[in-house]
Design a protein around this motif. Sequence first.
Motif, PDB file in Angstrom:
ATOM      1  N   PHE A  11      31.189  27.709  29.256  1.00 23.82           N
ATOM      2  CA  PHE A  11      31.830  27.982  30.545  1.00 23.82           C
ATOM      3  C   PHE A  11      31.640  29.460  30.893  1.00 23.82           C
ATOM      4  O   PHE A  11      32.570  30.258  30.787  1.00 23.82           O
ATOM      5  CB  PHE A  11      33.315  27.606  30.507  1.00 23.82           C
ATOM      6  CG  PHE A  11      33.521  26.125  30.359  1.00 23.82           C
ATOM      7  CD1 PHE A  11      33.383  25.284  31.454  1.00 23.82           C
ATOM      8  CD2 PHE A  11      33.824  25.577  29.126  1.00 23.82           C
ATOM      9  CE1 PHE A  11      33.551  23.917  31.321  1.00 23.82           C
ATOM     10  CE2 PHE A  11      33.990  24.206  28.985  1.00 23.82           C
ATOM     11  CZ  PHE A  11      33.854  23.375  30.082  1.00 23.82           C
ATOM     12  N   PRO A  12      30.430  29.813  31.313  1.00 25.56           N
ATOM     13  CA  PRO A  12      30.134  31.219  31.582  1.00 25.56           C
ATOM     14  C   PRO A  12      30.993  31.839  32.687  1.00 25.56           C
ATOM     15  O   PRO A  12      31.244  33.041  32.669  1.00 25.56           O
ATOM     16  CB  PRO A  12      28.651  31.224  31.957  1.00 25.56           C
ATOM     17  CG  PRO A  12      28.283  29.814  32.203  1.00 25.56           C
ATOM     18  CD  PRO A  12      29.284  28.948  31.522  1.00 25.56           C
ATOM     19  N   ALA A  13      31.473  31.047  33.631  1.00 25.15           N
ATOM     20  CA  ALA A  13      32.327  31.596  34.691  1.00 25.15           C
ATOM     21  C   ALA A  13      33.631  32.137  34.097  1.00 25.15           C
ATOM     22  O   ALA A  13      34.143  33.172  34.549  1.00 25.15           O
ATOM     23  CB  ALA A  13      32.613  30.545  35.758  1.00 25.15           C
ATOM     24  N   ALA A  14      34.162  31.458  33.103  1.00 25.65           N
ATOM     25  CA  ALA A  14      35.380  31.932  32.450  1.00 25.65           C
ATOM     26  C   ALA A  14      35.105  33.252  31.718  1.00 25.65           C
ATOM     27  O   ALA A  14      35.933  34.168  31.734  1.00 25.65           O
ATOM     28  CB  ALA A  14      35.913  30.885  31.480  1.00 25.65           C
ATOM     29  N   TYR A  15      33.938  33.348  31.097  1.00 22.09           N
ATOM     30  CA  TYR A  15      33.540  34.581  30.413  1.00 22.09           C
ATOM     31  C   TYR A  15      33.411  35.728  31.417  1.00 22.09           C
ATOM     32  O   TYR A  15      33.887  36.831  31.176  1.00 22.09           O
ATOM     33  CB  TYR A  15      32.230  34.361  29.666  1.00 22.09           C
ATOM     34  CG  TYR A  15      31.712  35.577  28.958  1.00 22.09           C
ATOM     35  CD1 TYR A  15      32.343  36.069  27.822  1.00 22.09           C
ATOM     36  CD2 TYR A  15      30.578  36.248  29.423  1.00 22.09           C
ATOM     37  CE1 TYR A  15      31.868  37.195  27.168  1.00 22.09           C
ATOM     38  CE2 TYR A  15      30.100  37.371  28.773  1.00 22.09           C
ATOM     39  CZ  TYR A  15      30.740  37.840  27.649  1.00 22.09           C
ATOM     40  OH  TYR A  15      30.278  38.959  26.999  1.00 22.09           O
ATOM     41  N   GLU A  16      32.776  35.462  32.543  1.00 25.47           N
ATOM     42  CA  GLU A  16      32.616  36.481  33.585  1.00 25.47           C
ATOM     43  C   GLU A  16      33.980  36.924  34.119  1.00 25.47           C
ATOM     44  O   GLU A  16      34.194  38.113  34.384  1.00 25.47           O
ATOM     45  CB  GLU A  16      31.735  35.965  34.726  1.00 25.47           C
ATOM     46  CG  GLU A  16      30.280  35.730  34.320  1.00 25.47           C
ATOM     47  CD  GLU A  16      29.566  36.985  33.833  1.00 25.47           C
ATOM     48  OE1 GLU A  16      29.812  38.078  34.391  1.00 25.47           O
ATOM     49  OE2 GLU A  16      28.764  36.873  32.889  1.00 25.47           O
ATOM     50  N   ALA A  17      34.901  35.996  34.279  1.00 31.19           N
ATOM     51  CA  ALA A  17      36.249  36.343  34.735  1.00 31.19           C
ATOM     52  C   ALA A  17      36.954  37.222  33.702  1.00 31.19           C
ATOM     53  O   ALA A  17      37.665  38.175  34.059  1.00 31.19           O
ATOM     54  CB  ALA A  17      37.059  35.078  35.007  1.00 31.19           C
ATOM     55  N   GLN A  18      36.752  36.930  32.433  1.00 34.76           N
ATOM     56  CA  GLN A  18      37.344  37.743  31.370  1.00 34.76           C
ATOM     57  C   GLN A  18      36.742  39.146  31.378  1.00 34.76           C
ATOM     58  O   GLN A  18      37.455  40.134  31.194  1.00 34.76           O
ATOM     59  CB  GLN A  18      37.166  37.071  30.009  1.00 34.76           C
ATOM     60  CG  GLN A  18      37.732  37.843  28.841  1.00 34.76           C
ATOM     61  CD  GLN A  18      39.230  38.054  28.910  1.00 34.76           C
ATOM     62  OE1 GLN A  18      39.949  37.394  29.649  1.00 34.76           O
ATOM     63  NE2 GLN A  18      39.724  39.007  28.137  1.00 34.76           N
ATOM     64  N   LEU A  19      35.439  39.245  31.594  1.00 34.38           N
ATOM     65  CA  LEU A  19      34.803  40.565  31.696  1.00 34.38           C
ATOM     66  C   LEU A  19      35.389  41.365  32.865  1.00 34.38           C
ATOM     67  O   LEU A  19      35.620  42.572  32.755  1.00 34.38           O
ATOM     68  CB  LEU A  19      33.287  40.431  31.873  1.00 34.38           C
ATOM     69  CG  LEU A  19      32.484  40.046  30.638  1.00 34.38           C
ATOM     70  CD1 LEU A  19      31.018  39.807  31.024  1.00 34.38           C
ATOM     71  CD2 LEU A  19      32.583  41.117  29.571  1.00 34.38           C
ATOM     72  N   ALA A  20      35.630  40.688  33.989  1.00 35.90           N
ATOM     73  CA  ALA A  20      36.221  41.359  35.160  1.00 35.90           C
ATOM     74  C   ALA A  20      37.643  41.827  34.856  1.00 35.90           C
ATOM     75  O   ALA A  20      38.031  42.939  35.241  1.00 35.90           O
ATOM     76  CB  ALA A  20      36.209  40.420  36.366  1.00 35.90           C
ATOM     77  N   ALA A  21      38.416  41.007  34.153  1.00 33.87           N
ATOM     78  CA  ALA A  21      39.773  41.399  33.769  1.00 33.87           C
ATOM     79  C   ALA A  21      39.731  42.598  32.825  1.00 33.87           C
ATOM     80  O   ALA A  21      40.545  43.524  32.938  1.00 33.87           O
ATOM     81  CB  ALA A  21      40.508  40.230  33.122  1.00 33.87           C
ATOM     82  N   ASP A  22      38.786  42.593  31.908  1.00 29.58           N
ATOM     83  CA  ASP A  22      38.609  43.696  30.971  1.00 29.58           C
ATOM     84  C   ASP A  22      38.294  44.987  31.725  1.00 29.58           C
ATOM     85  O   ASP A  22      38.897  46.040  31.477  1.00 29.58           O
ATOM     86  CB  ASP A  22      37.490  43.356  29.985  1.00 29.58           C
ATOM     87  CG  ASP A  22      37.420  44.320  28.825  1.00 29.58           C
ATOM     88  OD1 ASP A  22      37.149  45.513  29.060  1.00 29.58           O
ATOM     89  OD2 ASP A  22      37.617  43.890  27.679  1.00 29.58           O
ATOM     90  N   LYS A  23      37.364  44.903  32.667  1.00 29.00           N
ATOM     91  CA  LYS A  23      36.981  46.079  33.460  1.00 29.00           C
ATOM     92  C   LYS A  23      38.180  46.605  34.258  1.00 29.00           C
ATOM     93  O   LYS A  23      38.418  47.814  34.314  1.00 29.00           O
ATOM     94  CB  LYS A  23      35.831  45.731  34.403  1.00 29.00           C
ATOM     95  CG  LYS A  23      35.348  46.898  35.218  1.00 29.00           C
ATOM     96  CD  LYS A  23      34.188  46.531  36.121  1.00 29.00           C
ATOM     97  CE  LYS A  23      33.793  47.757  36.953  1.00 29.00           C
ATOM     98  NZ  LYS A  23      32.830  47.461  37.984  1.00 29.00           N
ATOM     99  N   ALA A  24      38.951  45.714  34.861  1.00 30.60           N
ATOM    100  CA  ALA A  24      40.121  46.119  35.644  1.00 30.60           C
ATOM    101  C   ALA A  24      41.166  46.794  34.754  1.00 30.60           C
ATOM    102  O   ALA A  24      41.785  47.787  35.153  1.00 30.60           O
ATOM    103  CB  ALA A  24      40.720  44.911  36.359  1.00 30.60           C
ATOM    104  N   ALA A  25      41.369  46.272  33.552  1.00 28.87           N
ATOM    105  CA  ALA A  25      42.332  46.869  32.623  1.00 28.87           C
ATOM    106  C   ALA A  25      41.866  48.253  32.175  1.00 28.87           C
ATOM    107  O   ALA A  25      42.677  49.185  32.068  1.00 28.87           O
ATOM    108  CB  ALA A  25      42.541  45.951  31.417  1.00 28.87           C
ATOM    109  N   GLU A  26      40.583  48.409  31.913  1.00 33.73           N
ATOM    110  CA  GLU A  26      40.032  49.713  31.527  1.00 33.73           C
ATOM    111  C   GLU A  26      40.194  50.717  32.666  1.00 33.73           C
ATOM    112  O   GLU A  26      40.557  51.873  32.438  1.00 33.73           O
ATOM    113  CB  GLU A  26      38.556  49.581  31.134  1.00 33.73           C
ATOM    114  CG  GLU A  26      38.318  48.814  29.847  1.00 33.73           C
ATOM    115  CD  GLU A  26      38.719  49.572  28.593  1.00 33.73           C
ATOM    116  OE1 GLU A  26      38.772  50.819  28.606  1.00 33.73           O
ATOM    117  OE2 GLU A  26      38.994  48.907  27.576  1.00 33.73           O
ATOM    118  N   GLU A  27      39.932  50.278  33.898  1.00 36.88           N
ATOM    119  CA  GLU A  27      40.099  51.149  35.065  1.00 36.88           C
ATOM    120  C   GLU A  27      41.571  51.538  35.245  1.00 36.88           C
ATOM    121  O   GLU A  27      41.872  52.682  35.587  1.00 36.88           O
ATOM    122  CB  GLU A  27      39.561  50.470  36.324  1.00 36.88           C
ATOM    123  CG  GLU A  27      38.051  50.363  36.340  1.00 36.88           C
ATOM    124  CD  GLU A  27      37.498  49.510  37.475  1.00 36.88           C
ATOM    125  OE1 GLU A  27      38.287  48.947  38.270  1.00 36.88           O
ATOM    126  OE2 GLU A  27      36.263  49.388  37.553  1.00 36.88           O
TER     127      GLU A  27
END
Length: 150
Positions: A11-27
């Motif tokens: 489920f690559p879309a779920a992985y991409e969403a997790q990457l986006a959440a990670d980026k937002a948390a880092e920001e």
Amino acid sequence: MLPHVNLTKLFPAAYEAQLAADKAAEEAAVTAGLDPLLVELVKVRASQLNGCAFCLRMHTRDAIEKGEIPDRLALVAAWWESRYFTPQEQAALTLAERITRIGDEHTAAAPQVDIEGVLEEKQIAAVTLLIIVINTWNRLAIAGHYPVTP
């Protein structure tokens, strides 16, 4: 034992969403003015509590690359027993433990740290986001049996 399925590949879309959440948390961490070492300590502590070897190895290496010293990394699991951590780090590590153990928080003996007296509201929010994201990564890595080899 959990079934062997690669969640992020299936489920690559779920992985991409997790990457986006990670980026937002880092920001959020940068915006809140959190020290990059504090960010890595939070990730290491949550990963210790969750038993995620993959994330422990990654964030320990990341912390070392950012200048963390071995003594402090060795003591993250018992941070409250040492004098190595600043009040801000202690507050962030307390949050990491409380949020990671949110299901049994009412029974856990938590160190007495004045989180709101040490961290600003934006910092508390940023640390909380970091903890939620690393807990999700831990679960993805453990449930997906991410390999950890030398």
